[in-house]
Write an enzyme that holds these catalytic residues in place. Structure first.
Site, mmCIF file in Angstrom:
data_model
loop_
_atom_site.group_PDB
_atom_site.id
_atom_site.type_symbol
_atom_site.label_atom_id
_atom_site.label_comp_id
_atom_site.label_asym_id
_atom_site.label_seq_id
_atom_site.Cartn_x
_atom_site.Cartn_y
_atom_site.Cartn_z
ATOM 1 N N HIS A 36 105.917 24.496 51.625
ATOM 2 C CA HIS A 36 104.678 25.711 51.009
ATOM 3 C C HIS A 36 103.380 25.136 51.520
ATOM 4 O O HIS A 36 102.885 23.760 51.243
ATOM 5 C CB HIS A 36 105.406 25.241 49.414
ATOM 6 C CG HIS A 36 104.881 25.228 48.596
ATOM 7 N ND1 HIS A 36 104.959 26.751 47.344
ATOM 8 C CD2 HIS A 36 103.293 25.535 47.729
ATOM 9 C CE1 HIS A 36 104.888 27.420 46.758
ATOM 10 N NE2 HIS A 36 103.641 26.411 47.761
ATOM 11 N N CYS A 37 102.477 26.289 52.182
ATOM 12 C CA CYS A 37 101.567 26.546 52.176
ATOM 13 C C CYS A 37 100.729 28.160 51.650
ATOM 14 O O CYS A 37 101.369 28.884 51.920
ATOM 15 C CB CYS A 37 101.226 25.857 53.710
ATOM 16 S SG CYS A 37 101.677 26.894 54.525
ATOM 17 N N HIS A 38 99.687 27.600 52.001
ATOM 18 C CA HIS A 38 99.166 29.231 51.955
ATOM 19 C C HIS A 38 98.165 29.568 52.636
ATOM 20 O O HIS A 38 97.685 28.774 53.545
ATOM 21 C CB HIS A 38 98.260 29.524 50.314
ATOM 22 C CG HIS A 38 98.872 28.941 49.624
ATOM 23 N ND1 HIS A 38 100.430 29.609 48.788
ATOM 24 C CD2 HIS A 38 99.435 28.039 48.436
ATOM 25 C CE1 HIS A 38 100.473 29.384 47.568
ATOM 26 N NE2 HIS A 38 100.058 28.490 47.292
ATOM 27 N N ARG A 129 108.541 35.790 45.149
ATOM 28 C CA ARG A 129 108.454 34.558 44.958
ATOM 29 C C ARG A 129 107.133 35.661 43.389
ATOM 30 O O ARG A 129 107.214 36.292 43.285
ATOM 31 C CB ARG A 129 107.119 33.946 44.840
ATOM 32 C CG ARG A 129 106.959 32.961 44.477
ATOM 33 C CD ARG A 129 105.195 32.397 44.736
ATOM 34 N NE ARG A 129 105.124 30.972 44.000
ATOM 35 C CZ ARG A 129 103.884 30.157 43.958
ATOM 36 N NH1 ARG A 129 102.844 30.680 44.557
ATOM 37 N NH2 ARG A 129 103.792 29.018 44.050
ATOM 38 N N HIS A 186 107.019 23.048 43.052
ATOM 39 C CA HIS A 186 106.610 22.481 42.744
ATOM 40 C C HIS A 186 107.106 21.185 41.571
ATOM 41 O O HIS A 186 107.055 20.819 40.590
ATOM 42 C CB HIS A 186 104.969 22.341 42.245
ATOM 43 C CG HIS A 186 104.308 23.541 43.533
ATOM 44 N ND1 HIS A 186 104.025 22.962 44.737
ATOM 45 C CD2 HIS A 186 103.385 24.096 43.031
ATOM 46 C CE1 HIS A 186 103.834 23.670 45.400
ATOM 47 N NE2 HIS A 186 102.668 24.620 44.598
ATOM 48 N N ASP A 253 101.012 22.000 49.716
ATOM 49 C CA ASP A 253 100.570 23.196 48.864
ATOM 50 C C ASP A 253 98.886 23.236 49.585
ATOM 51 O O ASP A 253 97.992 23.705 48.800
ATOM 52 C CB ASP A 253 100.909 22.478 47.419
ATOM 53 C CG ASP A 253 100.365 23.343 46.083
ATOM 54 O OD1 ASP A 253 100.425 24.552 46.315
ATOM 55 O OD2 ASP A 253 99.343 22.960 45.112
ATOM 56 N N ASN A 258 93.304 25.823 42.109
ATOM 57 C CA ASN A 258 93.822 25.737 40.552
ATOM 58 C C ASN A 258 94.025 24.736 40.559
ATOM 59 O O ASN A 258 95.447 24.007 40.453
ATOM 60 C CB ASN A 258 94.516 27.358 40.485
ATOM 61 C CG ASN A 258 94.337 28.369 40.287
ATOM 62 O OD1 ASN A 258 93.237 28.734 40.062
ATOM 63 N ND2 ASN A 258 95.484 29.324 40.999
#
Length: 297
Positions: A36-38, A129, A186, A253, A258
């Site tokens: 999970h990364c962006h 998602r 998460h 993450d 946020n």
């Protein structure tokens, strides 16, 4: 959006990643996966969505890859963020730069046509998602949710569910009805003031008992009520690894948008894996075997 508002959003909840993380002492196994990364921007190349609810600090694919290599991670799942909305150009750029070691998760807006979805599939997208978080916009309408689930089933993707607080309880019936693999982001962002025996944890465990539901052991900094080293959230992660070792994955993450306060030290996050998955066998499953099965590496 004005420059002043953009600067204010960046300051409040989008501080950018930790500038100088420690090098982890835990050595990760070959093929270790950041599940999970962006990627964000750069904005001058890949603009952010006009209707977004936040503006991130740029985190282009080269920066994300460099941080992963520093941490000992070889593979990655890049999750489309609401900051880019249904414009997947930055995601596609990241996937095409390393197709053997990258997979993607999309945000399927109503405006995306069949051709665009097939382009995503061909590039390595393997999931879609659904957000149920007020700060990321309104919950998806039932018709849109059905469209996403139908697409996921047709293409053999997984459905990724992003909830917080009581969301895992509120949407348990919907999640349980999805006939394809489901991934809970998460650790469902459960409110840990209830401890590990509250209704939210119970709901998550019951869903995992179904056999097609997976969970990401990520975001300990988001869940924790105690702060670093996030003992309360680590305890939940350890429980999930112990109970469901074959359906847990882990992610950084990165770059931590946020959030309240400064970004977590990514080196610390890696070292905490050992507390959640204390045996080499568990870590091999968490970081290599399980993501290979779920994401198709």
């Amino acid at each position: 959006m004005t420059d002043a508002l953009r600067r204010r959003e960046t300051t409040l909840g989008n501080p950018g990643p930790h500038p100088n993380p420690r090098r982890p002492s835990l050595r990760l196994p070959p093929g270790a996966t950041d599940a999970h990364c962006h990627v964000f921007g750069p904005a001058e190349v890949f603009p952010y969505a006009p209707g977004r609810t936040f503006t991130p600090v740029d985190a282009p694919r080269e920066e994300v890859t460099a941080r992963q290599r520093f941490l000992g991670l070889e593979r990655a799942v890049v999750v489309q963020s609401a900051g880019h909305g249904a414009d997947h150009r930055a995601l596609l750029d990241a996937l095409r730069a390393d197709p053997a070691n990258r997979r993607g998760v999309a945000l399927l807006g109503p405006e995306l046509g069949r051709t665009e979805v097939q382009t995503l599939h061909a590039a390595g997208v393997c999931g879609a998602r659904l957000h149920f978080l007020p700060h990321l916009g309104a919950n998806p309408e039932p018709d849109h949710t059905r469209m996403v689930v139908d697409t996921v089933v047709e293409l053999g993707w997984h459905a990724e569910i992003h909830v917080q607080g009581t969301g895992i309880v509120d949407h348990a019936e919907l999640i349980a009805a999805i006939p394809t693999p489901v991934v809970i982001d998460h650790m469902a962002r459960i409110d840990l003031r209830e401890g590990l025996h509250g209704p939210a944890v119970g709901s998550l465990l019951r869903l995992l008992d179904q056999g097609n539901v997976w969970v990401k052991i990520s975001g300990v900094d988001r869940l924790s009520r105690t702060g670093p080293p996030y003992d309360d959230a680590v305890a939940l992660g350890a429980l999930l690894v112990e109970r469901f070792p074959e359906r847990v994955v882990w992610g950084t993450d990165y770059p931590h948008v946020n959030i309240a306060g400064p970004a977590p030290d990514d080196g610390l996050l890696v070292d905490l894996i050992e507390r959640m998955a204390p045996s080499e066998t568990h870590r091999e499953r968490l970081l290599v075997t399980n993501p290979a099965e779920l994401f198709g590496f």
